[in-house]
Design a protein around this motif. Structure first.
Motif, mmCIF file in Angstrom:
data_model
loop_
_atom_site.group_PDB
_atom_site.id
_atom_site.type_symbol
_atom_site.label_atom_id
_atom_site.label_comp_id
_atom_site.label_asym_id
_atom_site.label_seq_id
_atom_site.Cartn_x
_atom_site.Cartn_y
_atom_site.Cartn_z
ATOM 1 N N UNK A 96 0.835 -1.193 0.000
ATOM 2 C CA UNK A 96 0.000 0.000 0.000
ATOM 3 C C UNK A 96 0.875 1.251 0.000
ATOM 4 N N UNK A 97 0.614 2.166 -0.941
ATOM 5 C CA UNK A 97 1.349 3.426 -1.108
ATOM 6 C C UNK A 97 2.816 3.213 -1.497
ATOM 7 N N UNK A 387 -12.493 -12.516 -9.108
ATOM 8 C CA UNK A 387 -13.467 -11.423 -9.102
ATOM 9 C C UNK A 387 -13.321 -10.648 -7.798
ATOM 10 N N UNK A 388 -13.450 -9.330 -7.877
ATOM 11 C CA UNK A 388 -13.279 -8.489 -6.698
ATOM 12 C C UNK A 388 -11.849 -7.988 -6.564
ATOM 13 N N UNK A 389 -11.529 -7.446 -5.417
ATOM 14 C CA UNK A 389 -10.185 -6.937 -5.141
ATOM 15 C C UNK A 389 -9.215 -8.101 -4.988
ATOM 16 N N UNK A 390 -8.047 -7.987 -5.637
ATOM 17 C CA UNK A 390 -7.098 -9.106 -5.608
ATOM 18 C C UNK A 390 -5.845 -8.801 -4.803
ATOM 19 N N UNK A 391 -5.759 -7.619 -4.211
ATOM 20 C CA UNK A 391 -4.623 -7.334 -3.343
ATOM 21 C C UNK A 391 -3.448 -6.721 -4.051
ATOM 22 N N UNK A 392 -2.266 -7.311 -3.849
ATOM 23 C CA UNK A 392 -0.993 -6.667 -4.184
ATOM 24 C C UNK A 392 -0.726 -6.501 -5.675
ATOM 25 N N UNK A 567 -2.814 -4.925 0.618
ATOM 26 C CA UNK A 567 -3.492 -6.156 1.013
ATOM 27 C C UNK A 567 -4.988 -5.996 0.779
ATOM 28 N N UNK A 568 -5.673 -7.113 0.608
ATOM 29 C CA UNK A 568 -7.118 -7.055 0.382
ATOM 30 C C UNK A 568 -7.815 -6.348 1.533
#
Length: 592
Positions: A96-97, A387-392, A567-568
């Motif tokens: 993240x960031x 499907x959806x958010x997959x993270x990194x 991360x998710x």
């Protein structure tokens, strides 16, 4: 870790200060640095290890970033990032960031084109080359580095076909290691394999027939050979093609020997290369394995069942069926458009076709879904993984658009199972034969049910369900975000006031269930892990308007912006669909 040379390299200009004799030393340091970071922080390993010498040679020989270097997909671009000013922050890769896991224009002037999906490099670099020529710059070079799996994609051939009738200063470098994420497949792979053994008389005619000057194959781990090839090709006008042979995972024995696993191995011992143990005992299954193992069960019962995937047999777990029924399970390579229309063709002949594609990659076959499947109402079963958010993996890979881009297509049903058992039963129901195509979406990662392999039960198409009664407010969850909603309800002070429904299907909607909900509740929340714009929540709002219901409907989902890597759990918080954020939103409207 000490890096005597690498610690002084922050740009291609720094790199050029080294003597050619020092390049192998730098290559060793760069490999060690990549292994050191990825072993602890995770990420894509094998691809970047395989192109260390090529990466150094490209920035050493060409005048980057003035000369424009385009990486295909970008799994292999870690070395590129480390050499171009991002070494000291590379440990933030995919966090993240932090740095993106792929080249990204906003991140560096050396990242000339944002990538993440395959086979875009030739078209992008050609576009740059033509623009440079129109701008009067005929000396600027434009280099596309593409792998043998990616070049088999139709888009890559479209780029080659166009480039061949231009005089563009385009360099196409084929990084040939016989593997993408899984081993490369198809006739082109066989063609390239033959050229490796030195039978050159006719083997490279396909490239030359497209009006490219062909050179190679050469050893992609030999600096002298690479730099000499660059020097010779610079004398050639127009588009040119250099065939380089590399070994994915080069420099780490386990990564060389097990290239599929070490594409993105998770955490491992940087000295031995051994994978660090994961506590997978007694954990719920991955959704991809629920698909793959269930499909094998169904295929044993019905000889007309077919499995198709575009280059992701391991990631989708179609590998299980490929092992059991190799004549009925097909990896068609990086060719999503072909995969969908191939499935449509088989469906015309009575086959029950399960076409498994990641949500983010199905975007590449949108016309085929409409024109070749839905328009003809062929009952292809799209199993939409990730499907959806997959993270990194970030913005290029989040599967958040599928509901929105599929919802407008006539004839196509959309199912959103909330857990592994529902997914299993939907697959079973689809295998019995449908009169319409269906898309069944499920997320990356593990579910929540350990004992999921129960007897099959037929699913009622287009039906949702009441999960929990409530007296004041209703929440309608769409798919596996159900688990997050249940956490949110448990955090509220008066859980008895909150009803929870599972929508089950986006198309067709359960109109009876929705009518009951709107008649009973004045405030309704819809929650999904897809985009709000065009999503399932908007389908419910449209239903309410058509039937003149006046309840307040609050749609929660992915906002109208691209969600980056993390991360998710972190990304759900940012998107406002974590348990905590759901609670906050409910309290904005209702005092509970």
């Amino acid at each position: 870790m000490k890096s005597r040379l690498l610690q002084h390299i922050n740009s291609s200009q720094d790199l050029k200060k080294l003597s050619k004799e020092n390049l192998p030393v730098l290559a060793k340091e760069l490999r060690e640095f990549i292994i050191d970071i990825v072993s602890a922080k995770e990420g894509h390993l094998g691809a970047s290890l395989g192109v260390v010498e090529l990466t150094i040679a490209l920035h050493y020989y060409f005048n980057t970033p003035e000369d424009l270097l385009v990486w295909d997909v970008g799994h292999q671009a870690y070395g590129h990032k480390i050499l171009t000013g991002r070494r000291d922050v590379f440990e933030t890769n995919r966090k993240l960031n932090g740095l993106s896991g792929f080249p990204k224009r906003e991140e560096s002037e050396y990242d000339t084109f944002g990538v993440g999906h395959s086979s875009t490099s030739i078209s992008a670099a050609l576009g740059m080359a033509i623009a440079s020529k129109l701008n009067g710059n005929i000396t600027k070079k434009h280099i596309a580095v593409i792998g043998d799996a990616s070049i088999a994609s139709g888009m890559a051939f479209e780029g080659l076909n166009h480039a061949g009738v231009t005089k563009a200063n385009l360099w196409v470098i084929l990084n040939d290691n016989a593997i993408g994420i899984d081993p490369s497949v198809g006739a082109l792979k066989e063609y390239l394999s033959k050229s490796k053994i030195g039978v050159k008389s006719k083997q490279h005619n396909m490239i030359e027939a497209l009006n490219f000057h062909y050179s190679g194959p050469i050893d992609g781990h030999d600096f002298e050979a690479i730099l000499e090839a660059f020097k010779q090709l610079e004398k050639v006008e127009g588009p040119k093609f250099l065939h380089i042979i590399t070994k994915k995972g080069k420099g780490l024995q386990q990564a060389e020997e097990n290239q599929v696993v070490y594409h993105a191995p998770g955490k491992f011992d940087k000295i031995t290369g051994e994978l660090l143990p994961k506590n997978n005992k007694n954990l719920p299954p991955k959704f991809q394995d629920v698909f793959g193992l269930t499909l094998v069960e169904l295929a044993k019962q019905n000889k007309d069942i077919i499995g198709i995937t575009p280059a992701m047999p391991t990631g989708s777990s179609l590998k299980f069926m490929m092992s059991e029924f190799p004549d009925r399970a097909f990896d068609v390579g990086i060719a999503e458009q072909h995969a969908v229309t191939l499935a449509a063709g088989m469906a015309t002949q009575g086959k029950i076709v399960f076409c498994t594609i990641y949500s983010t990659f199905l975007q590449r076959a949108y016309d085929q879904v409409i024109h070749d499947v839905a328009l003809q109402n062929l009952p292809v079963i799209f199993c939409i993984d990730r499907a959806g958010l997959v993270g990194e993996d970030g913005a290029t890979h989040h599967g958040v658009f599928d509901i929105a881009y599929l919802r407008s297509i006539p004839n196509l049903m959309i199912a959103t199972p909330a857990n592994e058992v529902e997914l299993r039963n939907l697959l079973y129901t689809a295998s019995l034969g449908l009169s319409n195509p269906i898309a069944i979406r499920y997320p990356r990662g593990r579910g929540s049910i350990i004992n999921w392999q129960n007897d099959f039960k037929k699913v009622a198409i287009g039906k949702g369900k009441l999960l929990k009664t409530g007296t004041k407010v209703a929440i309608i969850s769409i798919g596996t975000i159900k688990t997050e909603v249940e956490k949110a309800i448990s955090l509220l002070d008066h859980t008895e006031k909150v009803a929870h429904y599972d929508l089950g299907f986006i198309k067709p909607l359960d109109k009876k269930l929705l009518t009951d909900i709107f008649k009973q509740y004045s405030t309704i929340f819809t929650i999904e892990d897809g985009v709000i714009s065009g999503g399932g929540g908007e389908a419910i709002v449209s239903f309410a308007q058509q039937h003149q219901f006046t309840s307040t409907v609050v749609n929660l989902g992915i906002p109208d912006k691209f969600i980056e890597q993390g991360s998710t759990e972190e990304l759900r918080e940012i998107a406002g669909i974590s348990a905590n954020k759901i609670v906050e939103k409910i309290r904005e409207y209702i005092s509970l």
